[in-house]
Structures are given as structure tokens and as C-alpha cells.
Design an enzyme around this catalytic site. Structure first.
Site, short mmCIF file in Angstrom:
data_model
loop_
_atom_site.label_atom_id
_atom_site.label_comp_id
_atom_site.label_asym_id
_atom_site.label_seq_id
_atom_site.Cartn_x
_atom_site.Cartn_y
_atom_site.Cartn_z
CG LEU A 30 0.49 14.10 -1.60
CD1 LEU A 30 -0.16 14.76 -2.81
CD2 LEU A 30 0.06 12.64 -1.51
CG HIS A 34 2.35 9.95 -2.33
ND1 HIS A 34 3.09 10.47 -1.30
CD2 HIS A 34 1.62 8.94 -1.80
CE1 HIS A 34 2.81 9.82 -0.18
NE2 HIS A 34 1.93 8.89 -0.45
CD GLN A 58 -4.28 2.42 5.77
OE1 GLN A 58 -5.24 2.58 5.02
NE2 GLN A 58 -3.04 2.38 5.33
CE LYS A 146 8.54 2.39 1.88
NZ LYS A 146 7.20 2.66 2.39
CG ASP A 147 3.42 0.54 0.93
OD1 ASP A 147 4.06 0.36 1.97
OD2 ASP A 147 3.12 1.67 0.51
CD GLN A 150 -1.31 -0.35 0.38
OE1 GLN A 150 -1.61 -0.10 1.53
NE2 GLN A 150 -0.93 0.60 -0.46
O1 PAF Z 1 -0.75 3.22 0.60
C1 PAF Z 1 -1.48 4.04 1.19
O2 PAF Z 1 -1.18 5.24 1.25
C2 PAF Z 1 -2.75 3.56 1.86
O3 PAF Z 1 -2.59 2.29 2.40
C3 PAF Z 1 -3.97 3.60 0.93
C4 PAF Z 1 -3.82 2.65 -0.24
C5 PAF Z 1 -4.18 5.01 0.42
C6 PAF Z 1 -5.23 3.18 1.71
O4 PAF Z 1 -5.46 4.01 2.79
#
Ligand code: PAF
Length: 278
Positions: A30, A34, A58, A146-147, A150
């Protein structure tokens, strides 16, 4: 703060938490990015749950899952300081039991940008996030801008599958020189670390041009790529100026756009983005 790894234990502790329950899924190691999600969850919810799970599905075959940084003890100390109520650290067999064969895929939004370059990545993300949501049963879930792709894919997932979770996307946290916080920043050598803010410089150069009236998508992409190419340690993978809702590359006049890029520093791949709005 309770730390559990068994699913039955998670369900038992979760059932005693006061609503609304805010959830911050993580892969651990972290950083302030986070923790900013945890703080927002803490500010908005009666209870906060975090998961720490390095999700193998992933990672692509050429991405080094084994080398992904981990430090559970430090992570738990940080979460404890943020008054998290419950941390779930599932074992891989809980998430992917023997014989596992059920996947969740978001079709279109995963075909572009990161999805095009990292085949299978988003299938792993959407599958694990669906499972984490099923197990934790949160009211709200927090993800980072940032993502950007996602976050967009997870919003789509939640809408399409009628998952009763409100997805909250929180701003990117940056170092003072503009580098977006990422667990992968630890892989950078000292020199690469000096060079890495070039992503943010490229994005803000394009943003400045946009604010000065530049509306041609190609011109904005060129400003980003020229900035990165001028940095000898950086190897540009893509510079995109796309529709922020569909991620389709814009070809003409820009009114709203997601500027995004991926850049390699030797083996370390960094991504970053900015939203442009008139
Ligand atoms: O963003 C992340 O850290 C990951 O893609 C997640 C959402 C925890 C899924 O593994």
C-alpha cells in the site's frame, strides 16, 4: 481491526458491521494512493473493509506475478492507523477453487488501450472484483482514477450485472514532481525515478494546449508523444486522446477527452491519465 483470511470468518465479521460498508480492494504493498481511498471510505461509511489479494489472473504470461512487491505486515500497520474495521487476505484457493471455470468479462470497454496491450488482464480484474463484491457485500467500493480504464470497466460491470454497489472513483495521488503513486514505482532505478515525471509533464503539456484552444486530437497526442520521446530513459507505448466514456480514439474536434499513456522505463511500465473538459 480484524484480519481474516477464511471466507466463513469474513462473512461472520462482515455480518456484524454497521452499514454503509465501504470497501477498498487492493493487491497490497500500500501507498498513499490506496490510503486516500481508505480515508474517503472512512469519511463516507460507518464501516470500512479492505482486501489484500495479489490476483494471479490479471497478470499476463510475461508479467512477473512472483516479483510483485508484497509486505503484509507493513500493509496491516498502515490500515490499522486508518481505523479500517476489517481486512480480508484470502488465499488463492478461496478465490480460485480447484476446477474453477467461471469468468466475468466486460466485452467492449476492455478491448482498447490497456486491454488491447494486456490480453486477459481485465477478465482477471472483473472476475476477481465480482468475487470480492460477492464475498464482502459492500455498499460502496472505492477505486483510483489512476487506473481510469479499470474504473470505467468496473462501473460497466456493476451496471450490467445489477450489483448493488456504488462505485466511487477518487483522484490520482501524486508525488510533488507529478509522478502518480503506484506500487510499481519501487522498481525504478534512481535515474529512472528522476525521469518518470515525464508522463505527467506530457499530460499537462497537452492539457495546457487544450486550455489554450487546441482542439485537434492528433495535435494533443503529438504533444504527449513528443514530450516523452525527448526523455531518453522513457519508451512510449501509447499516447491516447479518447472519448472518456467509450475509450474510442478521437480523430477530430475534442470537447471532452481522456488523455492517457503507458511508458516503459526498461522493464517497468507506468500508466497515467488526465481528463480534459471544456
Ligand atoms: O487496482 C487493483 O489494485 C486491482 O486491479 C484490484 C481492483 C484490487 C483487483 O485485483
Amino acid at each position: 481491526m480484524k484480519v481474516v483470511s477464511e471466507l466463513l470468518e469474513l462473512r461472520s465479521v462482515r455480518s456484524g458491521l454497521e452499514s454503509p460498508v465501504g470497501f477498498v480492494p487492493t493487491m497490497g504493498y500500500l501507498h498513499e494512493g490506496h490510503l486516500s481511498l481508505v480515508r474517503q471510505a472512512r469519511a463516507e461509511c460507518r464501516s470500512v473493509v479492505t482486501s489484500i489479494f495479489v490476483n494471479p489472473t490479471q497478470f499476463g504470461p510475461k508479467e512477473d506475478l512472483a516479483a510483485y512487491p508484497r509486505d503484509l505486515e507493513r500493509d496491516l500497520a498502515l490500515l490499522n492507523r486508518e481505523y479500517v474495521d476489517l481486512v480480508w487476505t484470502p488465499e488463492p484457493e478461496t478465490i480460485y477453487p480447484p476446477g474453477f471455470q467461471t469468468w466475468v468479462t466486460v466485452e467492449e470497454a476492455t478491448q482498447r488501450l490497456e486491454g488491447a496491450l494486456r490480453p486477459g488482464h481485465f477478465r482477471g480484474v472483473t472476475t476477481v472484483v465480482t468475487k470480492l463484491f460477492n464475498c464482502v457485500d459492500p455498499d460502496r467500493a472505492y477505486f483510483g482514477q489512476k487506473d481510469a480504464q479499470q474504473s470505467l470497466v468496473i462501473r460497466r460491470l456493476v451496471q450490467d450485472l445489477n450489483i448493488p454497489v456504488k462505485v466511487i472513483v477518487c483522484p490520482t495521488v501524486r508525488e510533488t514532481d507529478g509522478l502518480a503513486l503506484s506500487s510499481r514505482n519501487v522498481y525504478l532505478s534512481e535515474q529512472e525515478r528522476q525521469a518518470a515525471p515525464v508522463l505527467y509533464r506530457a499530460l499537462t503539456a497537452a492539457q495546457l494546449a487544450f486550455l489554450d484552444g487546441e482542439r485537434q486530437a492528433e495535435a494533443l497526442r503529438k504533444i504527449m508523444s513528443d514530450t516523452v520521446i525527448a526523455e531518453p530513459l522513457a519508451d512510449l507505448q501509447y499516447a491516447s486522446c479518447a472519448d472518456p466514456d467509450t475509450l474510442i480514439e478521437l480523430e477530430s474536434r475534442v470537447e471532452r477527452a481522456l488523455l492517457s499513456m503507458a511508458v516503459f522505463f526498461r522493464k517497468t511500465r507506468l500508466i497515467d491519465n488526465l481528463l480534459l473538459e471544456e
